[in-house]
Design a protein around this motif. Structure first.
Motif, PDB file in Angstrom:
ATOM      1  N   ILE A  37       0.765  -1.050   0.129  1.00 48.56           N
ATOM      2  CA  ILE A  37       0.064   0.092  -0.098  1.00 48.56           C
ATOM      3  C   ILE A  37       0.862   1.437   0.046  1.00 48.56           C
ATOM      4  CG2 ILE A  37      -1.627   1.392   1.425  1.00 48.56           C
ATOM      5  CD1 ILE A  37      -2.884  -1.344   2.125  1.00 48.56           C
ATOM      6  N   LYS A  38       2.137   1.156   0.768  1.00 53.21           N
ATOM      7  CA  LYS A  38       2.844   2.436   0.636  1.00 53.21           C
ATOM      8  C   LYS A  38       3.533   2.581  -0.694  1.00 53.21           C
ATOM      9  CE  LYS A  38       4.613   2.130   5.465  1.00 53.21           C
ATOM     10  NZ  LYS A  38       5.943   1.596   6.383  1.00 53.21           N
ATOM     11  N   ILE A  39       3.782   1.500  -1.299  1.00 49.39           N
ATOM     12  CA  ILE A  39       4.216   1.772  -2.900  1.00 49.39           C
ATOM     13  C   ILE A  39       2.783   2.333  -3.821  1.00 49.39           C
ATOM     14  CG2 ILE A  39       4.854   0.422  -4.823  1.00 49.39           C
ATOM     15  CD1 ILE A  39       6.495  -1.429  -2.959  1.00 49.39           C
ATOM     16  N   LEU A  40       2.037   1.808  -3.555  1.00 44.25           N
ATOM     17  CA  LEU A  40       0.713   2.289  -4.437  1.00 44.25           C
ATOM     18  C   LEU A  40       0.569   3.839  -4.096  1.00 44.25           C
ATOM     19  CD1 LEU A  40      -1.888  -0.600  -4.108  1.00 44.25           C
ATOM     20  CD2 LEU A  40      -0.451   0.131  -6.118  1.00 44.25           C
ATOM     21  N   LYS A  41       0.761   4.326  -2.867  1.00 50.55           N
ATOM     22  CA  LYS A  41       0.529   5.537  -2.715  1.00 50.55           C
ATOM     23  C   LYS A  41       1.648   6.489  -3.050  1.00 50.55           C
ATOM     24  CE  LYS A  41       0.105   9.127   0.953  1.00 50.55           C
ATOM     25  NZ  LYS A  41       0.682  10.244   0.062  1.00 50.55           N
ATOM     26  N   ASN A  42       2.962   6.067  -2.817  1.00 51.69           N
ATOM     27  CA  ASN A  42       4.248   6.570  -3.575  1.00 51.69           C
ATOM     28  C   ASN A  42       4.171   6.760  -5.096  1.00 51.69           C
ATOM     29  OD1 ASN A  42       5.158   7.014  -1.033  1.00 51.69           O
ATOM     30  ND2 ASN A  42       6.633   5.235  -1.174  1.00 51.69           N
ATOM     31  N   GLU A  43       3.483   5.755  -5.757  1.00 53.22           N
ATOM     32  CA  GLU A  43       3.407   5.820  -7.260  1.00 53.22           C
ATOM     33  C   GLU A  43       2.164   6.499  -7.766  1.00 53.22           C
ATOM     34  OE1 GLU A  43       5.497   4.535  -9.601  1.00 53.22           O
ATOM     35  OE2 GLU A  43       6.868   4.041  -7.841  1.00 53.22           O
ATOM     36  N   GLY A  44       1.335   6.905  -6.583  1.00 50.49           N
ATOM     37  CA  GLY A  44       0.139   7.798  -7.066  1.00 50.49           C
ATOM     38  C   GLY A  44      -1.040   6.967  -7.342  1.00 50.49           C
ATOM     39  N   TYR A  45      -1.238   5.931  -7.104  1.00 51.70           N
ATOM     40  CA  TYR A  45      -2.376   5.232  -7.297  1.00 51.70           C
ATOM     41  C   TYR A  45      -3.549   5.166  -6.488  1.00 51.70           C
ATOM     42  CZ  TYR A  45       0.180   2.774 -10.943  1.00 51.70           C
ATOM     43  OH  TYR A  45       0.991   2.583 -12.113  1.00 51.70           O
ATOM     44  N   GLY A 111      14.081  -5.592   0.552  1.00 54.25           N
ATOM     45  CA  GLY A 111      12.434  -5.316   0.919  1.00 54.25           C
ATOM     46  C   GLY A 111      11.547  -5.193  -0.077  1.00 54.25           C
ATOM     47  N   VAL A 112      10.422  -4.805   0.076  1.00 52.19           N
ATOM     48  CA  VAL A 112       9.174  -4.747  -1.133  1.00 52.19           C
ATOM     49  C   VAL A 112       9.719  -3.380  -1.779  1.00 52.19           C
ATOM     50  CG1 VAL A 112       6.854  -4.670  -1.512  1.00 52.19           C
ATOM     51  CG2 VAL A 112       7.673  -6.011   0.242  1.00 52.19           C
ATOM     52  N   THR A 113       9.443  -3.375  -3.161  1.00 50.64           N
ATOM     53  CA  THR A 113      10.114  -2.201  -4.001  1.00 50.64           C
ATOM     54  C   THR A 113       9.204  -2.290  -5.344  1.00 50.64           C
ATOM     55  OG1 THR A 113      11.688  -0.978  -4.749  1.00 50.64           O
ATOM     56  CG2 THR A 113      12.055  -3.346  -4.835  1.00 50.64           C
ATOM     57  N   THR A 114       9.348  -1.312  -6.200  1.00 51.25           N
ATOM     58  CA  THR A 114       8.975  -1.403  -7.528  1.00 51.25           C
ATOM     59  C   THR A 114      10.186  -2.038  -8.412  1.00 51.25           C
ATOM     60  OG1 THR A 114       9.879   0.669  -8.163  1.00 51.25           O
ATOM     61  CG2 THR A 114       7.744   0.613  -7.057  1.00 51.25           C
ATOM     62  N   GLY A 115       9.554  -2.629  -9.476  1.00 41.38           N
ATOM     63  CA  GLY A 115      10.530  -3.238 -10.413  1.00 41.38           C
ATOM     64  C   GLY A 115      11.330  -1.994 -10.971  1.00 41.38           C
ATOM     65  N   ILE A 127       7.997 -11.821  -7.907  1.00 42.02           N
ATOM     66  CA  ILE A 127       7.073 -10.815  -8.397  1.00 42.02           C
ATOM     67  C   ILE A 127       5.740 -10.898  -7.664  1.00 42.02           C
ATOM     68  CG2 ILE A 127       5.910  -9.825 -10.606  1.00 42.02           C
ATOM     69  CD1 ILE A 127       8.216 -10.785 -12.171  1.00 42.02           C
ATOM     70  N   ILE A 128       5.190  -9.893  -6.804  1.00 40.98           N
ATOM     71  CA  ILE A 128       3.889  -9.920  -6.005  1.00 40.98           C
ATOM     72  C   ILE A 128       2.733  -9.712  -7.135  1.00 40.98           C
ATOM     73  CG2 ILE A 128       2.755  -9.054  -4.265  1.00 40.98           C
ATOM     74  CD1 ILE A 128       5.588  -8.488  -2.917  1.00 40.98           C
ATOM     75  N   CYS A 129       2.621  -8.401  -7.771  1.00 36.50           N
ATOM     76  CA  CYS A 129       1.596  -7.984  -8.637  1.00 36.50           C
ATOM     77  C   CYS A 129       2.022  -6.938  -9.380  1.00 36.50           C
ATOM     78  CB  CYS A 129       0.368  -7.502  -7.593  1.00 36.50           C
ATOM     79  SG  CYS A 129       0.785  -5.875  -6.633  1.00 36.50           S
ATOM     80  N   THR A 130       1.144  -6.530 -10.384  1.00 37.61           N
ATOM     81  CA  THR A 130       1.206  -5.488 -11.337  1.00 37.61           C
ATOM     82  C   THR A 130      -0.088  -4.735 -11.371  1.00 37.61           C
ATOM     83  OG1 THR A 130       0.172  -6.877 -13.080  1.00 37.61           O
ATOM     84  CG2 THR A 130       2.645  -7.016 -13.020  1.00 37.61           C
ATOM     85  N   VAL A 131       0.630  -3.339 -11.433  1.00 33.54           N
ATOM     86  CA  VAL A 131      -0.801  -2.314 -11.374  1.00 33.54           C
ATOM     87  C   VAL A 131      -0.559  -1.509 -12.486  1.00 33.54           C
ATOM     88  CG1 VAL A 131      -1.723  -0.653  -9.837  1.00 33.54           C
ATOM     89  CG2 VAL A 131      -0.225  -2.469  -8.750  1.00 33.54           C
TER      90      VAL A 131
END
Length: 132
Positions: A37-45, A111-115, A127-131
């Motif tokens: 969820i932190k990544i989704l917020k940082n990426e603007g989703y 840790g968990v990060t973007t590609g 690879i956990i998921c794609t958005v």
């Protein structure tokens, strides 16, 4: 024997919330879900999130983000790894979503990060998921 996938359940809750244009969605917390969820917020989703306590139960409240035409910023969210089929990728073979317009979320040793950040750090992982 029943197998549960809490991350896929969270992604389904977000996908369903976006499809009915809900303002927020409540998710049961875990460390992995919080990092996603932190990544989704940082990426603007997503607009924002906060961890709250209702009674004796903790939840993560995620606020969905929409543009000026009331269209969601999340057009699609898909789980890649499952408990029965883990998908791994090295940094040289990291998949791209919509030619780089989407985001791949990867669980690495750092840790968990973007590609994109995983490729820059030269680490691979699950690879956990794609958005997109």
């Amino acid at each position: 024997m029943s197998v549960s996938d809490p991350v896929a359940d969270m992604l389904t809750m977000i996908r369903n919330s976006v499809s009915v244009k809900s303002e927020k969605v409540d998710i049961r917390p875990s460390k992995l879900k919080m990092e996603i969820i932190k990544i989704l917020k940082n990426e603007g989703y997503v607009k924002n999130f906060k961890k709250i306590t209702q009674g004796e139960m903790d939840i993560i409240r995620v606020f969905m983000k929409y543009d000026e035409k009331e269209q969601p910023t999340i057009h699609g969210i898909k789980s890649v790894s499952t408990p029965g089929r883990r998908v791994y990728s090295g940094y040289k073979n990291m998949p791209r979503v919509f030619n780089g317009l989407g985001t791949v979320i990867v669980s690495t040793s750092a840790g968990v990060t973007t590609g994109k950040k995983a490729v820059l750090s030269k680490v691979g992982g699950e690879i956990i998921c794609t958005v997109w």
